[in-house]
Design an enzyme around this catalytic site. Structure first.
Site, PDB file in Angstrom:
ATOM      1  N   LYS A  22     -13.756 -27.651 -10.495  1.00  0.00           N
ATOM      2  CA  LYS A  22     -12.911 -28.596 -11.261  1.00  0.00           C
ATOM      3  C   LYS A  22     -12.035 -27.820 -12.258  1.00  0.00           C
ATOM      4  O   LYS A  22     -10.842 -28.063 -12.368  1.00  0.00           O
ATOM      5  CB  LYS A  22     -13.783 -29.568 -12.027  1.00  0.00           C
ATOM      6  CG  LYS A  22     -13.040 -30.343 -13.112  1.00  0.00           C
ATOM      7  CD  LYS A  22     -13.938 -31.291 -13.868  1.00  0.00           C
ATOM      8  CE  LYS A  22     -14.444 -30.747 -15.167  1.00  0.00           C
ATOM      9  NZ  LYS A  22     -13.504 -30.735 -16.286  1.00  0.00           N
ATOM     10  N   ASN A  23     -12.646 -26.856 -12.962  1.00  0.00           N
ATOM     11  CA  ASN A  23     -11.888 -26.188 -14.033  1.00  0.00           C
ATOM     12  C   ASN A  23     -10.967 -25.099 -13.531  1.00  0.00           C
ATOM     13  O   ASN A  23     -10.266 -24.468 -14.322  1.00  0.00           O
ATOM     14  CB  ASN A  23     -12.852 -25.666 -15.107  1.00  0.00           C
ATOM     15  CG  ASN A  23     -13.492 -26.828 -15.860  1.00  0.00           C
ATOM     16  OD1 ASN A  23     -13.045 -27.971 -15.739  1.00  0.00           O
ATOM     17  ND2 ASN A  23     -14.548 -26.552 -16.591  1.00  0.00           N
ATOM     18  N   CYS A 116     -12.352 -36.169 -27.929  1.00  0.00           N
ATOM     19  CA  CYS A 116     -13.153 -36.767 -26.856  1.00  0.00           C
ATOM     20  C   CYS A 116     -14.608 -36.740 -27.321  1.00  0.00           C
ATOM     21  O   CYS A 116     -14.912 -36.465 -28.474  1.00  0.00           O
ATOM     22  CB  CYS A 116     -12.984 -35.964 -25.573  1.00  0.00           C
ATOM     23  SG  CYS A 116     -13.808 -34.386 -25.680  1.00  0.00           S
ATOM     24  N   ARG A 121     -11.169 -31.464 -30.358  1.00  0.00           N
ATOM     25  CA  ARG A 121     -10.367 -30.844 -29.288  1.00  0.00           C
ATOM     26  C   ARG A 121      -8.922 -30.582 -29.744  1.00  0.00           C
ATOM     27  O   ARG A 121      -7.969 -31.104 -29.200  1.00  0.00           O
ATOM     28  CB  ARG A 121     -10.374 -31.708 -28.020  1.00  0.00           C
ATOM     29  CG  ARG A 121     -11.716 -32.118 -27.498  1.00  0.00           C
ATOM     30  CD  ARG A 121     -12.613 -30.964 -27.045  1.00  0.00           C
ATOM     31  NE  ARG A 121     -12.166 -30.273 -25.863  1.00  0.00           N
ATOM     32  CZ  ARG A 121     -12.454 -30.665 -24.607  1.00  0.00           C
ATOM     33  NH1 ARG A 121     -13.135 -31.751 -24.428  1.00  0.00           N
ATOM     34  NH2 ARG A 121     -12.025 -29.976 -23.577  1.00  0.00           N
ATOM     35  N   PRO A 122      -8.718 -29.827 -30.834  1.00  0.00           N
ATOM     36  CA  PRO A 122      -7.360 -29.550 -31.322  1.00  0.00           C
ATOM     37  C   PRO A 122      -6.533 -28.765 -30.311  1.00  0.00           C
ATOM     38  O   PRO A 122      -7.079 -28.162 -29.382  1.00  0.00           O
ATOM     39  CB  PRO A 122      -7.600 -28.728 -32.589  1.00  0.00           C
ATOM     40  CG  PRO A 122      -8.948 -28.146 -32.427  1.00  0.00           C
ATOM     41  CD  PRO A 122      -9.748 -29.122 -31.607  1.00  0.00           C
ATOM     42  N   ILE A 123      -5.212 -28.766 -30.507  1.00  0.00           N
ATOM     43  CA  ILE A 123      -4.313 -28.023 -29.595  1.00  0.00           C
ATOM     44  C   ILE A 123      -3.403 -27.080 -30.386  1.00  0.00           C
ATOM     45  O   ILE A 123      -2.363 -26.636 -29.888  1.00  0.00           O
ATOM     46  CB  ILE A 123      -3.448 -29.001 -28.763  1.00  0.00           C
ATOM     47  CG1 ILE A 123      -2.712 -29.977 -29.699  1.00  0.00           C
ATOM     48  CG2 ILE A 123      -4.295 -29.741 -27.741  1.00  0.00           C
ATOM     49  CD1 ILE A 123      -1.641 -30.796 -29.013  1.00  0.00           C
ATOM     50  N   ASP A 124      -3.816 -26.752 -31.621  1.00  0.00           N
ATOM     51  CA  ASP A 124      -2.977 -25.918 -32.489  1.00  0.00           C
ATOM     52  C   ASP A 124      -2.653 -24.560 -31.869  1.00  0.00           C
ATOM     53  O   ASP A 124      -1.526 -24.065 -32.005  1.00  0.00           O
ATOM     54  CB  ASP A 124      -3.666 -25.730 -33.856  1.00  0.00           C
ATOM     55  CG  ASP A 124      -5.077 -25.163 -33.704  1.00  0.00           C
ATOM     56  OD1 ASP A 124      -5.862 -25.726 -32.915  1.00  0.00           O
ATOM     57  OD2 ASP A 124      -5.387 -24.153 -34.335  1.00  0.00           O
ATOM     58  N   LEU A 125      -3.604 -23.981 -31.169  1.00  0.00           N
ATOM     59  CA  LEU A 125      -3.371 -22.639 -30.585  1.00  0.00           C
ATOM     60  C   LEU A 125      -2.323 -22.716 -29.468  1.00  0.00           C
ATOM     61  O   LEU A 125      -1.483 -21.823 -29.317  1.00  0.00           O
ATOM     62  CB  LEU A 125      -4.673 -22.055 -30.046  1.00  0.00           C
ATOM     63  CG  LEU A 125      -5.813 -21.911 -31.067  1.00  0.00           C
ATOM     64  CD1 LEU A 125      -7.060 -21.353 -30.385  1.00  0.00           C
ATOM     65  CD2 LEU A 125      -5.404 -21.032 -32.243  1.00  0.00           C
ATOM     66  N   ASP A 305     -20.713 -25.669 -20.841  1.00  0.00           N
ATOM     67  CA  ASP A 305     -20.750 -26.742 -19.832  1.00  0.00           C
ATOM     68  C   ASP A 305     -22.102 -26.835 -19.131  1.00  0.00           C
ATOM     69  O   ASP A 305     -22.324 -27.745 -18.342  1.00  0.00           O
ATOM     70  CB  ASP A 305     -19.653 -26.540 -18.785  1.00  0.00           C
ATOM     71  CG  ASP A 305     -18.288 -26.684 -19.403  1.00  0.00           C
ATOM     72  OD1 ASP A 305     -17.298 -26.252 -18.772  1.00  0.00           O
ATOM     73  OD2 ASP A 305     -18.190 -27.201 -20.521  1.00  0.00           O
ATOM     74  N   ARG A 399     -16.013 -37.548 -12.741  1.00  0.00           N
ATOM     75  CA  ARG A 399     -14.855 -36.715 -13.086  1.00  0.00           C
ATOM     76  C   ARG A 399     -15.032 -35.294 -12.564  1.00  0.00           C
ATOM     77  O   ARG A 399     -14.065 -34.632 -12.216  1.00  0.00           O
ATOM     78  CB  ARG A 399     -14.685 -36.673 -14.612  1.00  0.00           C
ATOM     79  CG  ARG A 399     -14.097 -37.918 -15.228  1.00  0.00           C
ATOM     80  CD  ARG A 399     -13.659 -37.630 -16.640  1.00  0.00           C
ATOM     81  NE  ARG A 399     -13.061 -36.311 -16.712  1.00  0.00           N
ATOM     82  CZ  ARG A 399     -13.358 -35.419 -17.675  1.00  0.00           C
ATOM     83  NH1 ARG A 399     -14.220 -35.721 -18.611  1.00  0.00           N
ATOM     84  NH2 ARG A 399     -12.777 -34.245 -17.684  1.00  0.00           N
TER      85      ARG A 399
END
Ligand code: EPZ
Length: 419
Positions: A22-23, A116, A121-125, A305, A399
């Site tokens: 999946k990943n 989630c 789950r930040p996206i700053d990077l 995971d 999922r």
């Protein structure tokens, strides 16, 4: 939302093929936008995240054919540079499409992925790196609008080895001008699979699997054919299924080297493991041993995971185990549900250290899956528990696992799915 009905007590045994990861497939499907050609992808896992990715590709204008194993994408006529808020809500990892869209169209309109069940789950990077490459970013009504007249390669050092940020940078840099040197990059095997896919399209990426990746931008990419790597987390999940039920399993089409962080811990818990070129064999002990201290870390550390799944296993070990979850700030929603089954688990005040006191038996109960790997962990606990367990919330599990109930039934588990 479907449920799983499980009657515990069967020892699982048999052989299972490990399907595509999946990943790995998610960033690969985001990359197909870059080549404005045809991408043929084999060993595509038939999971709901793949289906959502197909919807995103079709919304962008790609033509997609998928038979449950091989996917063919024609991205030559793609002309939409946005991902709908609905699809972003359905699958927060759709954020990986940012890099593909920006690399192809130099502009993107995508909604904030939001947090989630695992945390903020930040996206700053991601955003900081894209700005360094010349992207103008503004936020309007929950949407992120990115535009870049030119994308210029540069040196990007990540504050932490984020998998998604590493992947978005690779995708954005593939067609950028000049060289992008990415340091403190994530080293997960899925990043290596992405490098192989991008280079198969004619990109020039080197160093995936190490903490330094160099991407030399090229002018154009071309059609590609690729086979997705096996899913190391699904593989680890099925190894635990055999271990927790006192059984044995032979996994085929696996990559043993991807599983060392997991199999080394299963050996510590008393399991016998034998690995060959593409197979991993596990035999459970008569009595599971505790693991004194286990910390989740970026690869090649123990994968976050697999944290919920090994927690289910250690709930039945004869002694006390301690797990420290260092990657996500709240990957613990499965603990209350395991307690309903009789597990003796304490969450330390820091909220990310868990003390697991092994019990002789778990008992069946009705429990609820709150996220993908937590749901898998509850199914594993149900297979080992005395009596019947119902796991609610199958959509989380679907999922990332291709018909998990079928795989487990093939190994002798007493489990059925009710829509
Ligand atoms: C990927 O998520 C995986 N998802 C996750 O798998 C996996 O748990 C995670 O990597 C870690 O291995 C996919 O590949 C689709 P990260 P990602 O960016 O990319 C922080 C599963 O169960 N961070 O490596 O979102 C972040 O908050 C899923 O299959 C920032 O602070 O993970 C987290 O604490 C769950 N700022 C840590 O880094 C950023 O800009 C690791 O996140 C980005 C991340």
């Amino acid at each position: 939302m479907g449920v799983y009905h499980i009657s515990g007590g069967n020892k699982l045994s048999g052989q299972l093929r490990v399907y595509g990861a999946k990943n790995a497939i998610l960033p690969i499907l985001a990359s197909v936008i870059l080549n404005a050609g045809e991408s043929v992808i084999h060993n595509c896992p038939n999971i709901s995240d793949t289906c959502i990715s197909i919807k995103i590709l079709e919304d962008i204008g790609c033509k997609v054919a998928y038979d449950g194993e091989t996917m063919v994408v024609d991205s030559s006529v793609a002309d939409v540079c946005s991902v709908s808020a609905e699809l972003m809500r359905e699958m927060r990892s759709s954020f990986i499409f940012l890099g593909g869209l920006l690399g192809r169209f130099h502009k993107v309109n995508i909604s904030y992925p939001g947090g989630c069940e695992l945390g903020a789950r930040p996206i700053d990077l991601h955003l900081k790196a894209l700005k360094q490459m010349g992207t103008e970013i503004r936020e309007e009504h929950g949407f992120i609008i990115c535009e870049a007249k030119r994308l210029i390669g540069t040196h990007i050092n990540l504050d932490l080895p984020s998998v998604g940020a590493t992947e978005n940078i690779m995708l954005t840099a593939a067609l950028a001008e000049g060289e992008t040197k990415l340091t403190n990059a994530a080293k997960e095997p899925e990043i290596e699979d992405l490098e192989a896919f991008l280079n198969g399209m004619g990109a020039d990426v080197r160093g995936a699997g190490t903490d330094t990746i160099v991407i030399r931008g090229v002018k154009k990419l071309h059609s590609v054919e690729h086979t997705v790597m096996p899913d190391r987390i699904a593989a680890g999940t099925f190894l635990v299924a055999a271990a927790i039920t006192g059984g044995k399993v032979l996994l085929t089409e696996a990559r043993p080297e991807h599983l060392y962080p997991v199999t080394s811990r299963l050996i510590e818990a008393g399991c016998k493991i034998a690995s060959e070129d593409s197979t991993v064999y596990l035999e459970a002990p008569t009595e599971l041993r505790p693991i004194e201290f286990l910390r989740t870390r970026p690869h090649p550390g123990f994968p976050t995971d697999m944290q919920p799944q090994i927690m289910s296993l250690l709930s039945l070990a004869q002694g006390v185990s301690i797990i420290s979850e260092t990657v996500f700030e709240s990957r613990s929603k499965h603990i209350a549900e395991l307690r309903r089954m009789g597990a003796d688990i304490i969450v330390a005040p820091d909220g990310t250290t868990f003390i697991i006191k092994g019990v002789r038996k778990l008992h069946g109960a009705t429990v609820e899956s709150k996220d993908l790997r937590g749901g898998a962990a509850l199914i594993l606990a149900g297979l080992a528990a005395e009596g019947d367990t119902t796991v609610l919330g199958s959509k989380h599990v679907e999922r990332g696992y291709d018909q998990i109930e079928k795989s487990l039934k093939d190994l002798g588990g007493n489990i059925r799915y009710e829509a």
